[in-house]
Design an enzyme around this catalytic site. Structure first.
Site, PDB file in Angstrom:
ATOM      1  CB  SER A 172      59.970   4.679   8.545  1.00  9.11           C
ATOM      2  OG  SER A 172      60.872   3.851   7.972  1.00  9.11           O
ATOM      3  CG  ASP A 217      61.271   0.724   8.264  1.00  8.55           C
ATOM      4  OD1 ASP A 217      60.187   0.116   8.394  1.00  8.55           O
ATOM      5  OD2 ASP A 217      62.060   0.896   9.196  1.00  8.55           O
TER       6      ASP A 217
HETATM    7  C1  GLA Z   1      62.086  -1.082  12.262  1.00  8.82           C
HETATM    8  C2  GLA Z   1      62.902  -1.824  11.215  1.00  8.82           C
HETATM    9  C3  GLA Z   1      61.994  -2.659  10.325  1.00  8.82           C
HETATM   10  C4  GLA Z   1      61.086  -3.564  11.158  1.00  8.82           C
HETATM   11  C5  GLA Z   1      60.372  -2.746  12.238  1.00  8.82           C
HETATM   12  C6  GLA Z   1      59.565  -3.616  13.159  1.00  8.82           C
HETATM   13  O1  GLA Z   1      61.257  -0.137  11.656  1.00  8.82           O
HETATM   14  O2  GLA Z   1      63.628  -0.921  10.423  1.00  8.82           O
HETATM   15  O3  GLA Z   1      62.769  -3.406   9.419  1.00  8.82           O
HETATM   16  O4  GLA Z   1      61.801  -4.630  11.685  1.00  8.82           O
HETATM   17  O5  GLA Z   1      61.291  -2.003  13.011  1.00  8.82           O
HETATM   18  O6  GLA Z   1      58.540  -4.235  12.483  1.00  8.82           O
END
Ligand code: GLA
Length: 480
Positions: A172, A217
């Site tokens: 993230s 995230d």
């Molecule tokens: C990415 C997205 C999140 C979520 C994950 C999977 O990180 O930004 O919102 O959907 O994938 O869980």
């Protein structure tokens, strides 16, 4: 806004009384890493001083996250279970008299970016790091425009940024950038938005970059607490913090398959939310219930009825159009649009509504069971649920890859009580639950079996790709 750069540097070096900044370092970093973290923040302040000599400065940070369990549930209205980690995107910054956002990065891989705070900010090409700053700015401006404050009244900012979240690794780093720029822009303009509202706003704002993600995230980066995992529910955002169990480590291992931010990679991710929206539409018609998201079907009875209503084979757009009584073009327009207005084409292997539905509903259930397990002190149960989650991500949601599967296998063989991919998938990292007394042996085994034998990397420092992570407090701005 801000304080004298020399004073801030002294605080980072530990001189003077205990400050929020020093307390943050001691509460959130292992003792051996506190000095290094302070040095990194100091470098940002020093570079900022060179850029804007004499200007008062503030520091901001937004952490990355791991997700224990609950993958691709968030945009379906089901919970996730992440925590922010001690890897962040940090910045030294100050407002500017004009409306320009100027972002400098200590890492030359990210060239300087400058843009104007405008009601409609045109994006850079797909994948450009500056787009995450633009996403944040556009989201904040829209929020305040709806409340009668125009973009022209906003001050811009100069920021010197550095990240130590491995990029394109499912931890993230992109949302951390969105959160960081949003916090800086708010502070530079003496504005505030409450955390949960800001998390939801920034989740929508990040769609600017082309992904149709959920809200995990941004919420994890903003709302996390030191030493805790957060169960997060959505629409509206709600958090339930739970202390992480003593006697266990949570270890990140990077598969080193990068989930790059190309248009093709966006499509891989976006296919899943599209399939979920299509599944919800088909179920709405077949069951005659007013559901909006797949999560509305949580609960044993409605879930079973829904599962029976979907056939296991993939669906074509023509078949979905027939069920919904709409023209195929209308289906494409309503459910399959990309952000740039183009249409996501029907995949050659069809839209896989049944397996996606099963994963989402069962995964949501696993989050609830994981929370209950941690609250009851039953840590091995969390490990079992993490293992099941990985299998479901691999087989039903199809977001794993051979390297992640190999790595998860090796982590379990090395003694993990549970191991799974974490984040969006298609590469990136695994998270493993490891008893503390097994940690050293675990790290030795994984570094040999995965990095040396499987990837054939020469032995070397793995501390940025294989590391136990601390659960840290959410994003913040310091002026001392
Ligand atoms: C990415 C997205 C999140 C979520 C994950 C999977 O990180 O930004 O919102 O959907 O994938 O869980």
């Amino acid at each position: 806004m801000g304080i004298d750069a020399g004073t801030l540097l002294n605080m980072l070096r530990g001189a003077g009384p205990s400050t929020a900044l020093r307390r943050f370092l001691s509460d959130n970093y292992p003792p051996a890493e506190q000095g290094q973290a302070a040095d990194r923040y100091s470098r940002l302040v020093e570079r900022f001083q060179a850029l804007r000599p004499g200007a008062p400065v503030a520091l901001a940070r937004a952490p990355g996250r791991i997700n224990l369990i609950g993958e691709h549930t968030d945009y379906n209205g089901l919970p996730v279970f992440p925590f922010a980690i001690h890897r962040d995107l940090a910045a030294a910054f100050a407002p500017r008299p004009d409306s320009v956002i100027a972002l400098h990065n200590l890492d030359p891989a990210y060239p300087p970016r400058e843009f104007l705070l405008d009601p409609s900010i045109p994006p850079y090409p797909t994948g450009d790091w500056g787009n995450y700053g633009k996403a944040a700015a556009q989201g904040i401006l829209e929020h305040f425009r709806e409340r009668g404050r125009e973009a022209s009244g906003f001050r811009g900012l100069d920021a010197v940024i550095h990240g130590d979240i491995p990029p394109a690794a499912g931890l993230s780093s992109s949302s951390a950038m969105v959160v960081l720029v949003a916090l800086m822009l708010l502070r530079a303009n003496d504005l505030a938005i409450p955390g949960r509202e800001l998390a939801a706003l920034l989740a929508r704002a990040e769609h600017y970059v082309g992904t149709q993600g959920g809200g995990m995230d941004q919420a994890a980066s903003l709302l996390s607490r030191s030493g805790m995992a957060l169960k997060i529910d959505f629409f509206p955002v709600r958090v339930t913090p739970v202390p992480l169990p003593g006697g266990y480590a949570f270890v990140v291992a990077n598969s080193l398959v990068t989930a790059a931010k190309t248009a093709a990679a966006l499509d891989k991710y976006n296919r899943r939310p599209i399939e979920c929206r299509l599944a919800a539409a088909v179920l709405r018609t077949k069951l005659g219930v007013p559901l909006k998201l797949l999560g509305d079907l949580a609960g044993e009875k409605s879930r079973q009825a829904a599962e029976r209503a979907l056939h296991p084979d993939p669906y074509t757009v023509a078949e979905i159009a027939g069920i919904l009584g709409q023209a195929p073009e209308e289906i494409a327009r309503t459910y399959c649009q990309r952000r740039d207005g183009t249409v996501f084409p029907e995949p050659p292997d069809g839209f896989k509504l049944h397996p996606r539905f099963r994963h989402v509903l069962e995964e949501g259930e696993r989050v609830e069971r994981s929370l209950a397990a941690l609250q009851a002190g039953n840590v091995p149960e969390l490990g079992r649920l993490m293992n099941q989650s990985h299998e479901s991500c691999r087989d039903l949601y199809e977001i794993s890859c051979p390297e992640l599967d190999a790595l998860v296998g090796i982590c379990r063989e090395a003694g993990a009580a549970g191991s799974r991919l974490t984040g969006a998938g298609f590469g990136g990292c695994t998270i493993s639950l490891v008893r503390s007394e097994l940690l050293d042996a675990f790290l030795r085994h994984v570094s040999r079996a995965y990095y040396q034998d499987h990837l054939q990397r020469p032995p070397g420092d793995l501390s940025s790709i294989l590391f136990p992570c601390q659960a840290v407090t959410g994003a913040e701005v310091w002026q001392g």
